[in-house]
Design a protein around this motif. Structure first.
Motif, mmCIF file in Angstrom:
data_model
loop_
_atom_site.group_PDB
_atom_site.id
_atom_site.type_symbol
_atom_site.label_atom_id
_atom_site.label_comp_id
_atom_site.label_asym_id
_atom_site.label_seq_id
_atom_site.Cartn_x
_atom_site.Cartn_y
_atom_site.Cartn_z
ATOM 1 N N THR A 3 0.835 -1.206 0.000
ATOM 2 C CA THR A 3 0.000 0.000 0.000
ATOM 3 C C THR A 3 0.866 1.251 0.000
ATOM 4 O O THR A 3 2.066 1.196 0.261
ATOM 5 C CB THR A 3 -0.920 0.034 1.241
ATOM 6 N N ALA A 48 -4.037 3.314 -0.053
ATOM 7 C CA ALA A 48 -4.548 2.574 -1.211
ATOM 8 C C ALA A 48 -3.485 1.573 -1.660
ATOM 9 O O ALA A 48 -2.315 1.664 -1.262
ATOM 10 C CB ALA A 48 -4.879 3.549 -2.334
ATOM 11 N N TYR A 49 -3.893 0.655 -2.492
ATOM 12 C CA TYR A 49 -2.972 -0.361 -3.000
ATOM 13 C C TYR A 49 -2.074 0.204 -4.098
ATOM 14 O O TYR A 49 -2.470 1.106 -4.840
ATOM 15 C CB TYR A 49 -3.748 -1.559 -3.557
ATOM 16 N N THR A 56 -10.868 -3.517 -7.136
ATOM 17 C CA THR A 56 -10.291 -2.172 -7.190
ATOM 18 C C THR A 56 -10.295 -1.607 -8.606
ATOM 19 O O THR A 56 -10.382 -2.339 -9.589
ATOM 20 C CB THR A 56 -8.840 -2.149 -6.648
ATOM 21 N N TRP A 100 -4.481 2.066 -6.585
ATOM 22 C CA TRP A 100 -5.679 1.251 -6.794
ATOM 23 C C TRP A 100 -6.546 1.344 -5.553
ATOM 24 O O TRP A 100 -6.064 1.174 -4.430
ATOM 25 C CB TRP A 100 -5.290 -0.190 -7.081
ATOM 26 N N ALA A 101 -7.840 1.629 -5.744
ATOM 27 C CA ALA A 101 -8.785 1.769 -4.642
ATOM 28 C C ALA A 101 -10.069 1.007 -4.987
ATOM 29 O O ALA A 101 -10.338 0.716 -6.154
ATOM 30 C CB ALA A 101 -9.088 3.244 -4.389
ATOM 31 N N THR A 109 -13.266 0.810 5.114
ATOM 32 C CA THR A 109 -12.864 1.844 4.155
ATOM 33 C C THR A 109 -13.697 3.109 4.331
ATOM 34 O O THR A 109 -14.747 3.096 4.955
ATOM 35 C CB THR A 109 -13.002 1.353 2.696
ATOM 36 N N PHE A 155 -14.539 6.558 -5.042
ATOM 37 C CA PHE A 155 -13.873 5.312 -4.702
ATOM 38 C C PHE A 155 -13.780 5.197 -3.192
ATOM 39 O O PHE A 155 -14.125 6.122 -2.464
ATOM 40 C CB PHE A 155 -12.492 5.212 -5.381
ATOM 41 N N TRP A 156 -13.334 4.049 -2.728
ATOM 42 C CA TRP A 156 -13.246 3.757 -1.295
ATOM 43 C C TRP A 156 -11.820 3.321 -0.978
ATOM 44 O O TRP A 156 -11.219 2.533 -1.707
ATOM 45 C CB TRP A 156 -14.249 2.665 -0.927
ATOM 46 N N ALA A 157 -11.264 3.851 0.118
ATOM 47 C CA ALA A 157 -9.883 3.568 0.508
ATOM 48 C C ALA A 157 -9.814 3.421 2.026
ATOM 49 O O ALA A 157 -10.771 3.683 2.741
ATOM 50 C CB ALA A 157 -8.962 4.694 0.023
#
Length: 163
Positions: A3, A48-49, A56, A100-101, A109, A155-157
């Motif tokens: 991450t 995030a990734y 994602t 990426w999220a 998240t 998006f979600w993180a």
């Protein structure tokens, strides 16, 4: 999965944001550096990734000058374009970084909404307008279509480094 910490700063004249100011390395942000640098005020941060994970989408961050500002996944292209690894170096933007999220809520998240505006100060984006707190954003009943912004991305993180 690896991450990275994404840090968002705001500035006025015009209202805009910057993510992970390029004056500092990613390692500084991962270790807790705020975005209160180079005239920016820290607004929020999330994790995030660094590569694709199930569920994602890829977020590409671009920057431009006059004034300094950022945009995420230029809205002229569909999400598929960004997921394929294309650069944000389009339409006058410079590719800054990507992450990426999640495209939908996942346990643990927070919701991140991105709005865009044009006019004096050029095309720019803003994330989770300060008119609402994070709890309100997470509830999903408000959008970035507020105070002159038009929402175009969500998006979600993770609010903290996942274990």
């Amino acid at each position: 999965m690896e991450t990275k910490r994404v840090v968002v700063g705001t500035a006025e004249g015009p209202h805009r944001c910057m993510l992970n100011h390029p004056a500092l390395p990613q390692s500084a942000y991962d270790q807790g550096q705020s975005m209160s640098v180079e005239g920016w005020q820290h607004h929020l941060h999330f994790w995030a990734y660094t590569s694709e994970a199930p569920g994602t989408i890829r977020i590409a961050v671009g920057t431009a000058d006059g004034p300094s500002r950022a945009i995420l996944n230029h809205p002229s292209q569909p999400q598929k374009f960004w997921n394929e690894g294309n650069s944000m170096g389009i339409m006058g933007w410079n590719h800054h970084f990507d992450f990426w999220a999640f495209q939908s809520p996942q346990p643990g998240t927070i919701r991140i909404c991105v709005g865009q505006a044009e006019g004096d100060g050029g095309h720019r984006c803003f994330i989770n307008h300060t008119k609402f707190d994070q709890t309100t954003w997470n509830e999903g009943e408000v959008t970035m279509s507020v105070e002159g912004w038009q929402q175009y991305l969500e998006f979600w993180a993770f609010p903290s480094k996942p274990t």
